[in-house]
Design an enzyme around this catalytic site. Structure first.
Site, PDB file in Angstrom:
ATOM      1  N   ASP A 142       0.556  -1.109  -0.037  1.00 15.84           N
ATOM      2  CA  ASP A 142      -0.084   0.288   0.020  1.00 15.84           C
ATOM      3  C   ASP A 142       0.780   1.108   0.082  1.00 15.84           C
ATOM      4  O   ASP A 142       1.891   1.447   0.026  1.00 15.84           O
ATOM      5  CB  ASP A 142      -1.093  -0.108   1.192  1.00 15.84           C
ATOM      6  CG  ASP A 142      -2.619   0.301   0.693  1.00 15.84           C
ATOM      7  OD1 ASP A 142      -2.457   0.906  -0.557  1.00 15.84           O
ATOM      8  OD2 ASP A 142      -3.341   0.474   1.268  1.00 15.84           O
ATOM      9  N   ASP A 508      24.562  -6.964 -34.848  1.00 14.15           N
ATOM     10  CA  ASP A 508      23.868  -5.669 -34.521  1.00 14.15           C
ATOM     11  C   ASP A 508      24.972  -4.557 -34.463  1.00 14.15           C
ATOM     12  O   ASP A 508      26.037  -4.810 -33.966  1.00 14.15           O
ATOM     13  CB  ASP A 508      22.933  -5.714 -33.287  1.00 14.15           C
ATOM     14  CG  ASP A 508      22.421  -4.239 -32.834  1.00 14.15           C
ATOM     15  OD1 ASP A 508      21.892  -3.347 -33.904  1.00 14.15           O
ATOM     16  OD2 ASP A 508      22.383  -3.974 -31.643  1.00 14.15           O
ATOM     17  N   TYR A 509      24.676  -3.341 -34.714  1.00  7.48           N
ATOM     18  CA  TYR A 509      25.784  -2.425 -34.486  1.00  7.48           C
ATOM     19  C   TYR A 509      25.740  -1.505 -33.249  1.00  7.48           C
ATOM     20  O   TYR A 509      26.539  -1.814 -32.277  1.00  7.48           O
ATOM     21  CB  TYR A 509      25.747  -1.416 -35.848  1.00  7.48           C
ATOM     22  CG  TYR A 509      26.834  -0.536 -35.761  1.00  7.48           C
ATOM     23  CD1 TYR A 509      28.166  -0.933 -36.308  1.00  7.48           C
ATOM     24  CD2 TYR A 509      26.774   0.899 -35.612  1.00  7.48           C
ATOM     25  CE1 TYR A 509      29.300  -0.118 -35.984  1.00  7.48           C
ATOM     26  CE2 TYR A 509      27.967   1.571 -35.386  1.00  7.48           C
ATOM     27  CZ  TYR A 509      29.076   1.256 -35.920  1.00  7.48           C
ATOM     28  OH  TYR A 509      30.175   2.026 -35.664  1.00  7.48           O
TER      29      TYR A 509
END
Ligand code: GDG
Length: 736
Positions: A142, A508-509
């Site tokens: 809460d 990936d680059y």
């Protein structure tokens, strides 16, 4: 044995101090019941405040109190009077409570309250950390403890932490006005699982996280730098069997065993057999819509005068937070309203409203639930509202009508109730009439559905579901850990590589071959990178593909001297060695004319930004904009486009200071799999760092060696910790 630590503001116990002797008894609220199997049956610990401040605790009783608390499997957090004022009555109940219930005009932004909230959350954290052992799970409850997850995570990152919010989470438009909004969100994001009562609250939270903190949000997970936070809705239930059993017992009572209240209610029924009773129960809180309810009852009596002397509103308002000024005002308002209406309509033998301002023992609550023909529950805002559920559960013969506000979380699951807008007095008045006149068969039909649902998804199921999900995430986290590409695993991969006749690398680059730099136009590959790619390509029977989100011109220019295949724009364009650029798919660009003007408005409003029109996509660049404004607008734009894009089948890619929009039928996964189609690669390797690379990891054959850069949830089979580890890994495949 590992245990669960439950943390809530108040402990589920009652301390009794009599003649210098301290005893404790468990309190039997819904939460304590739901969590019984996590707390009592599995050696858990519950941490919270006892209800006694340090000043109220006589020093000679301290030890005894500690013993009494630990007998209930609890541990106490010591709070002073001033903690209580600043943290509880102040920040929790004069800032968060009104804001989160859309009573913005009641909210106070006071730095002293905030400081106290922080320091008390730290006090809770200290007690949790003292009790924490390896393998434990923590479940925080809460709005009083929203900073706690982060405070624990910082010290013990391996601990699995859940958080449940019992009140609504407001829309971004409201939440963003809080001066400490970032701190609150970061506090919550220390949890691994965040639970809300309804999907709407979940949605509001995710929108605030995305817009205010700029984290990537997809479906119900938030990707942070080093981990993923999951958000879900778990509508809290009640202890159905208990309510139903007490209601049955109530029906079987003899005159003697009846409570005083039950007798009064019974006599009322006897004296006026065709008169009906309408029930209203809540804490006296402005969110509960009590004043509106009384006014609506007045409207009902005015509009349908035949019901005068035939209907009574039985109203229980439980005292709550009476030190907060708004609550004192509300008390006065309700007193006056009840007085005025009773004065206006009362006859010699009848008062329209019976009003109780106190709390009652549980059995009296059952007396009220079982005696009243209608329950009128009209909160202006309510996280869930358990009273509505309890009323339905006690109707053992399935009669009774529930009138419920649409603004209560419970309305989402209780469609068979008569749902009303709590601000529409005429509608409520009409609905009261409808409820009073509803045929018994219809009442039973409606209640049957609701009871079945409440019985099934009771409070224990709610707690078990939450814990189950948290456990599953933990297992997943452990699973991720097992994916680390360690030196031990590498030889096996190299063996596959060496034995393969045909081999291919998808690299990936940005973020993989090259670390991120401030200005992406300066992220060209240095000699080291070029050399490495060249030497990899020179390995026998080996092809290399650079697969990137970059545009074709840049990629083409950077790698013009290397005999590698290039795939640009997240899979849109491909250039074979010595070939030209070609689209990988038939690309749809019909959407461009409708999306371009939207981007243009962002260019107009955000100095330093510009649109790049690629062949098959649009990109909005903001690297030259004021960084904060740029980031804020980027988030806004990406949300806007996501909303618009559902009609167009577009995908929005957030890159480094760029938002890119393209047709969603193309991605790196498709481009990579098309590239290897009809070729005989026996060793496929793919590596990438962000979520656009996940398409590759997902689509490539399961035998492929897929590697994620960074330790987050991924579909890749392996991961390396950071970009700097990539060069070393690729080097292993380069043999002189
Ligand atoms: C917060 C959220 C959310 C009431 N009067 C007496 C009494 N009660 C019991 C009821 C019920 C509970 O108190 C009240 O629960 P609600 O859900 O209606 O409301 P909040 O106190 O505002 O609770 C709310 C809830 O947290 C749970 O997540 O549903 O939206 O605001 O169980 O039976 N119990 C006894 N005497 C009373 O006089 N013994």
């Amino acid at each position: 044995m590992s245990k669960t630590i439950i943390v809530s503001n108040r402990l589920p116990l009652q301390l009794n101090i009599e003649n210098g002797k301290v005893t404790s008894s468990p309190s039997v609220g819904g939460l304590a019941t739901g969590l019984k199997s996590v707390h009592r049956d599995s050696n858990g610990v519950w941490i919270g405040w006892t209800g006694l401040t340090v000043e109220e605790t006589e020093p000679q009783l301290e030890k005894d109190i500690e013993t009494a608390v630990s007998e209930q499997q609890c541990a106490a957090v010591q709070l002073s009077q001033s903690d209580l004022e600043g943290f509880y009555y102040g920040f929790s109940n004069r800032t968060i409570w009104p804001m989160f219930h859309y009573f913005m005009e009641y909210a106070e932004f006071d730095n002293n309250f905030w400081e106290s909230y922080k320091s008390v959350n730290q006090k809770f954290a200290d007690v949790v950390l003292e009790n924490l052992e390896d393998g434990d799970t923590v479940w925080v409850h809460d709005y009083q403890l929203m900073l706690l997850p982060q405070l624990i995570k910082e010290k013990r990152p391996e601990v699995s932490i859940g958080f449940f919010l019992h009140i609504p989470f407001p829309s971004y438009e409201v939440f963003r006005t809080i001066p400490w909004r970032e701190e609150i969100l970061n506090g919550l994001l220390g949890a691994d699982l965040l639970g809300f009562h309804t999907y709407d609250y979940e949605r509001h939270f995710l929108s605030s996280v995305s817009r205010i903190l700029g984290h990537a949000v997809s479906f119900n997970s938030i990707t942070m730098a080093d981990r993923v936070v999951t958000v879900d809705s778990f509508p809290m239930g009640i202890d159905y069997e208990k309510f139903s059993a007490f209601a049955k017992a109530n029906k079987e009572q003899t005159d003697k065993s009846q409570s005083e209240l039950q007798r009064r209610l019974y006599h009322h029924q006897q004296e006026t057999p065709d008169a009906k009773m309408i029930l209203s129960i809540d804490r006296l809180d402005y969110t509960k819509g009590i004043a509106n309810r009384i006014r609506a009852f007045e409207r009902f009596l005015e509009t349908y005068p035949d019901y005068v002397e035939k209907v009574r509103l039985v109203m229980l308002a439980v005292p709550s937070r009476s030190n907060v000024p708004q609550y004192q005002l509300l008390k006065r308002e309700i007193d006056e309203l009840v007085g005025r209406i009773n004065g206006k309509f009362a006859t010699v033998s009848w008062t329209p409203i019976w009003y109780f301002y106190r709390s009652m023992p549980f059995t009296n609550l059952i007396d009220l639930y079982t005696s009243c023909d209608v329950a009128l529950i009209t909160p202006i805002r309510d996280g869930m509202n358990l009273v509505a559920k309890e009323y339905v559960a006690t109707r053992t013969d399935r009669t009774g009508v529930l009138i419920l506000s649409e603004m209560a979380g419970a309305a989402k699951e209780m469609n068979e109730a008569l749902l009303i807008n709590p601000n529409n007095m005429d509608l409520i008045a009409r609905t009261i009439k409808k409820a009073l006149e509803m045929p018994v068969e219809e009442q039973q039909k409606r209640n049957k559905y609701m009871q079945n649902r409440l019985r099934r998804y009771n409070v224990e199921k709610w707690a078990a579901d939450f814990m189950g999900k948290l456990q599953a995430l933990k297992v997943n986290e452990e699973f991720i850990r097992t994916k680390k590409l360690t030196d031990k695993r590498l030889p096996q991969i190299l063996e596959q590589y060496n034995n393969a006749q045909q081999r291919i690398f998808f690299l990936d680059y940005d973020g993989t071959l090259r670390g991120f730099v401030n200005d992406p136009s300066e992220a060209n590959p240095d000699e080291k990178i070029l050399n490495m790619v060249r030497r990899l390509q020179e390995q026998p029977k080996t092809d290399v593909v650079i697969i990137s989100g970059r545009d074709s011109e840049t990629l083409g220019e950077w790698f013009k001297d290397l005999p590698v295949t290039l795939i640009a724009e997240h899979g849109v364009l491909k250039k074979q060695v010595d070939g030209d650029w070609h689209p990988t798919e038939a690309m749809n660009t019909d959407w461009v004319p409708s999306i371009q003007p939207v981007l243009q408005t962002y260019v107009d409003r955000t100095p330093g930004t510009f649109i790049e029109e690629k062949k098959y996509s649009l990109a909005w660049h903001y690297r030259k904009a004021d960084p904060e404004l740029g980031a804020m607008r980027a988030n806004e734009l990406s949300n806007v486009i996501k909303e618009l894009s559902s009609n167009h089948g577009l995908s929005v890619l957030s890159g480094n200071k760029v938002i890119e929009i393209k047709s969603s039928n193309v991605h790196k996964g498709k481009a990579a799999t098309n590239h290897i189609l009809n070729k005989n690669y026996e060793f496929i390797f793919s590596i990438g760092d962000d979520w656009t690379d996940e398409f590759m990891f997902h689509d490539l054959p399961s035998s492929a060696i897929t590697v994620k850069v960074g330790r987050v949830n991924t579909e890749a089979r392996f991961y390396v910790e950071k970009q700097e580890d990539v060069a070393g890994l690729l080097q292993a495949f380069i043999q002189e």
